[in-house]
Design a protein around this motif. Structure first.
Motif, PDB file in Angstrom:
ATOM      1  N   VAL A 381       0.859  -1.189   0.000  1.00  0.00           N
ATOM      2  CA  VAL A 381       0.000   0.000   0.000  1.00  0.00           C
ATOM      3  C   VAL A 381       0.889   1.232   0.000  1.00  0.00           C
ATOM      4  O   VAL A 381       1.655   1.457   0.944  1.00  0.00           O
ATOM      5  N   GLU A 382       0.808   2.034  -1.065  1.00  0.00           N
ATOM      6  CA  GLU A 382       1.646   3.224  -1.158  1.00  0.00           C
ATOM      7  C   GLU A 382       1.148   4.309  -0.204  1.00  0.00           C
ATOM      8  O   GLU A 382      -0.055   4.565  -0.100  1.00  0.00           O
ATOM      9  N   VAL A 383       2.079   4.941   0.498  1.00  0.00           N
ATOM     10  CA  VAL A 383       1.765   6.082   1.376  1.00  0.00           C
ATOM     11  C   VAL A 383       2.845   7.135   1.181  1.00  0.00           C
ATOM     12  O   VAL A 383       3.938   6.845   0.674  1.00  0.00           O
ATOM     13  N   ASP A 384       2.545   8.351   1.612  1.00  0.00           N
ATOM     14  CA  ASP A 384       3.517   9.443   1.483  1.00  0.00           C
ATOM     15  C   ASP A 384       4.514   9.471   2.630  1.00  0.00           C
ATOM     16  O   ASP A 384       5.638   9.958   2.460  1.00  0.00           O
ATOM     17  N   ASP A 385       4.096   8.983   3.794  1.00  0.00           N
ATOM     18  CA  ASP A 385       4.964   9.050   4.965  1.00  0.00           C
ATOM     19  C   ASP A 385       4.714   7.816   5.833  1.00  0.00           C
ATOM     20  O   ASP A 385       3.738   7.753   6.579  1.00  0.00           O
ATOM     21  N   HIS A 396      -3.969   2.699  17.267  1.00  0.00           N
ATOM     22  CA  HIS A 396      -5.193   1.894  17.160  1.00  0.00           C
ATOM     23  C   HIS A 396      -4.927   0.408  17.430  1.00  0.00           C
ATOM     24  O   HIS A 396      -5.785  -0.438  17.156  1.00  0.00           O
ATOM     25  N   GLY A 397      -3.737   0.085  17.939  1.00  0.00           N
ATOM     26  CA  GLY A 397      -3.419  -1.303  18.255  1.00  0.00           C
ATOM     27  C   GLY A 397      -3.146  -2.166  17.050  1.00  0.00           C
ATOM     28  O   GLY A 397      -3.303  -3.392  17.101  1.00  0.00           O
ATOM     29  N   LEU A 398      -2.712  -1.544  15.945  1.00  0.00           N
ATOM     30  CA  LEU A 398      -2.496  -2.271  14.699  1.00  0.00           C
ATOM     31  C   LEU A 398      -1.011  -2.385  14.393  1.00  0.00           C
ATOM     32  O   LEU A 398      -0.281  -1.388  14.425  1.00  0.00           O
ATOM     33  N   ALA A 399      -0.553  -3.579  14.070  1.00  0.00           N
ATOM     34  CA  ALA A 399       0.809  -3.804  13.592  1.00  0.00           C
ATOM     35  C   ALA A 399       0.756  -4.093  12.099  1.00  0.00           C
ATOM     36  O   ALA A 399      -0.091  -4.861  11.634  1.00  0.00           O
ATOM     37  N   VAL A 400       1.653  -3.465  11.348  1.00  0.00           N
ATOM     38  CA  VAL A 400       1.675  -3.629   9.895  1.00  0.00           C
ATOM     39  C   VAL A 400       3.114  -3.494   9.427  1.00  0.00           C
ATOM     40  O   VAL A 400       3.952  -2.872  10.105  1.00  0.00           O
ATOM     41  N   GLY A 401       3.448  -4.109   8.288  1.00  0.00           N
ATOM     42  CA  GLY A 401       4.809  -4.057   7.788  1.00  0.00           C
ATOM     43  C   GLY A 401       5.146  -2.718   7.153  1.00  0.00           C
ATOM     44  O   GLY A 401       4.266  -1.954   6.747  1.00  0.00           O
ATOM     45  N   ARG A 402       6.435  -2.453   7.042  1.00  0.00           N
ATOM     46  CA  ARG A 402       6.940  -1.166   6.534  1.00  0.00           C
ATOM     47  C   ARG A 402       7.894  -1.421   5.377  1.00  0.00           C
ATOM     48  O   ARG A 402       8.856  -2.183   5.522  1.00  0.00           O
ATOM     49  N   LEU A 418       3.271   0.587   2.998  1.00  0.00           N
ATOM     50  CA  LEU A 418       2.970  -0.384   4.040  1.00  0.00           C
ATOM     51  C   LEU A 418       2.871  -1.757   3.398  1.00  0.00           C
ATOM     52  O   LEU A 418       2.220  -1.911   2.362  1.00  0.00           O
ATOM     53  N   VAL A 419       3.518  -2.745   4.005  1.00  0.00           N
ATOM     54  CA  VAL A 419       3.411  -4.120   3.535  1.00  0.00           C
ATOM     55  C   VAL A 419       2.350  -4.792   4.404  1.00  0.00           C
ATOM     56  O   VAL A 419       2.587  -5.094   5.573  1.00  0.00           O
TER      57      VAL A 419
END
Length: 454
Positions: A381-385, A396-402, A418-419
């Motif tokens: 998922v592409e993000v700017d920052d 929010h209690g969320l873990a996600v790849g970088r 984000l991966v």
């Protein structure tokens, strides 16, 4: 002496006395140097025979818990202090409420009933020699089953004699690195940093191999290259046909090795999966697969289909690494494949993960662009920052790849993203994980538009 002799079920009086004495020494009730009662005295206090006490004392002297010297009796030995956490040591990080980190399937979908049935059938029919040390290449039953499965499902040229069973992809990569005996290994950039470290720790040096929208490029002067052609990790692209041909021609011209990591090749959702690169050049490609994504990482079963000239060297290296992969799991997996229960499970997983990816795309909507083909267990998922979004996600209690963690040399100017691993959550938690991700993206966008620092 404060000593409680409690005999557990199935435990004799001597074993119970040994355990009670050990516990008393460990927890300090018997201090170092303290003299123990004579065997006759303690036997009378506990209501056991003197021989029982003497045998217990002798055993604990042999183990180092007690000392015995002529004329000094039996005393408690001075043991090193029990190590505890250092003062101020941080407690282990709490598990996130929602987990969208990549790398694992939905382990709650493990086909327990089918696996138990396959294991029962395998154990019932296994010859006695199956319980002895085995061939380092693996059980012939599994190598034969994989030969047929990989040929029809992934287009791999896989004679059983060229298959080596491993305890997973990591062991296969380590074995190949050791057989190559050093030299530069090209690895995709971005790619999984853990795999780069595996190569380094087994004697290889790593050079980056750029990945773009057509997949990995062609390496320079290297002994080997490690690629994920069916579904590049983490960008999600497929190696372009021209790149496939260029890579195999490079390997033939240089006598180099292509290591094909086919970690999730069965999971393509919009069309028939692209066949393995190995089918184009069986003499130049070492094909590595695993049951970790289809069944679960706990099984520790993987496989290598090797060029003929590498089979003996890899088998010998494995023999001197762990002798052989455990046999009962191999027999059960062979039964699962031969009965077509494995195919049925993969089809069910393919449908489940396709629905999850669709839900991810629907929930994100126009919030962010999702890169990569419709395949696998993760999306980019592409993000700017990255840092801003990750901070909101943690709130929010969320873990996600970088994505930033996957570059060989992180730095400014790199694409960010984000991966997102949509295979990891249990079915009941997936909706909440998507909501947390959507809120993190919304709040980051609102803060950026308002010029605020989340």
């Amino acid at each position: 002496m404060d000593l409680h002799l409690g005999v557990a079920a199935g435990e004799g009086r001597r074993a119970g006395l040994e355990r009670a004495l050990r516990d008393a020494v460990r927890d300090g009730r018997l201090a170092p140097g303290e003299r123990l009662p004579a065997t006759r005295q303690l036997a009378g206090e506990l209501g056991v025979s003197r021989n029982t006490v003497k045998a217990a004392y002798d055993q604990l002297v042999a183990e180092g818990f007690l000392t015995a010297r002529q004329g000094s009796g039996t005393r408690v030995a001075a043991l090193p202090p029990v190590e505890t956490g250092a003062p101020g040591e941080r407690e282990p990080a709490r598990a996130p409420r929602f987990d969208l980190r990549p790398g694992s399937p939905d382990v709650g979908a493990f086909p327990a009933a089918a696996w138990l049935g396959a294991l029962r059938s395998a154990v019932t029919s296994a010859p006695a020699l199956a319980y002895d040390y085995g061939d380092p290449r693996g059980r012939i039953e599994l190598r034969t089953a994989l030969s047929g499965y990989l040929g029809r499902a992934r287009g791999v040229v896989a004679p059983p004699e060229r298959i080596v069973i491993t305890s997973g992809y990591v062991q296969g990569l380590a074995l190949l690195t050791r057989v190559l005996d050093g030299g530069p290994v090209a690895m995709e950039d971005p790619g999984l940093p853990f795999h780069r470290e595996v190569v380094r720790r087994h004697g290889g040096s790593v050079v980056p191999l750029e990945v773009d929208g057509r997949g990995a490029g062609t390496p320079g002067d290297c002994r080997a290259v490690v690629v994920t052609p069916a579904h590049q990790y983490p960008t999600g692209v497929t190696l372009h046909p021209e790149r496939r041909r260029a890579l195999t021609e490079w390997a033939r011209a240089r006598g180099a090795l292509i290591v094909e990591d086919d970690y999730d090749g069965e999971f393509r959702y919009d069309r028939q999966p692209v066949g393995a690169l190995q089918g184009m050049a069986p003499g130049q490609v070492a094909y590595l697969g695993t049951a970790s994504k289809t069944l679960g990482p706990a099984l520790r079963l993987g496989w290598m289909v090797l060029p003929p000239h590498l089979v003996d060297a890899v088998a010998d290296t494995k023999l001197h690494s762990d002798h052989h992969t455990e046999s009962l799991g191999q027999l059960a997996l062979a039964e699962l494949i031969d009965s077509h229960a494995y195919d049925r499970h993969v089809r069910a997983c393919r449908l489940r993960y396709r629905r999850r990816r669709d839900r991810l795309l629907d929930r994100l909507g126009s919030r962010a662009r999702v890169r990569g083909i419709a395949a696998g267990l993760h999306a980019l998922v592409e993000v700017d920052d990255e840092e801003r979004v990750l901070a909101r996600a943690r709130a929010h209690g969320l873990a996600v790849g970088r994505l930033g963690d996957h570059w060989h040399t992180p730095g400014a100017g790199r694409p960010q993203g984000l991966v997102v691993g949509y295979g990891t959550p249990r079915e009941g938690a997936y909706g909440g994980a998507l909501e947390a991700l959507a809120r993190a993206l919304d709040e980051t966008g609102s803060a950026l538009r308002a010029g605020l620092d989340p």
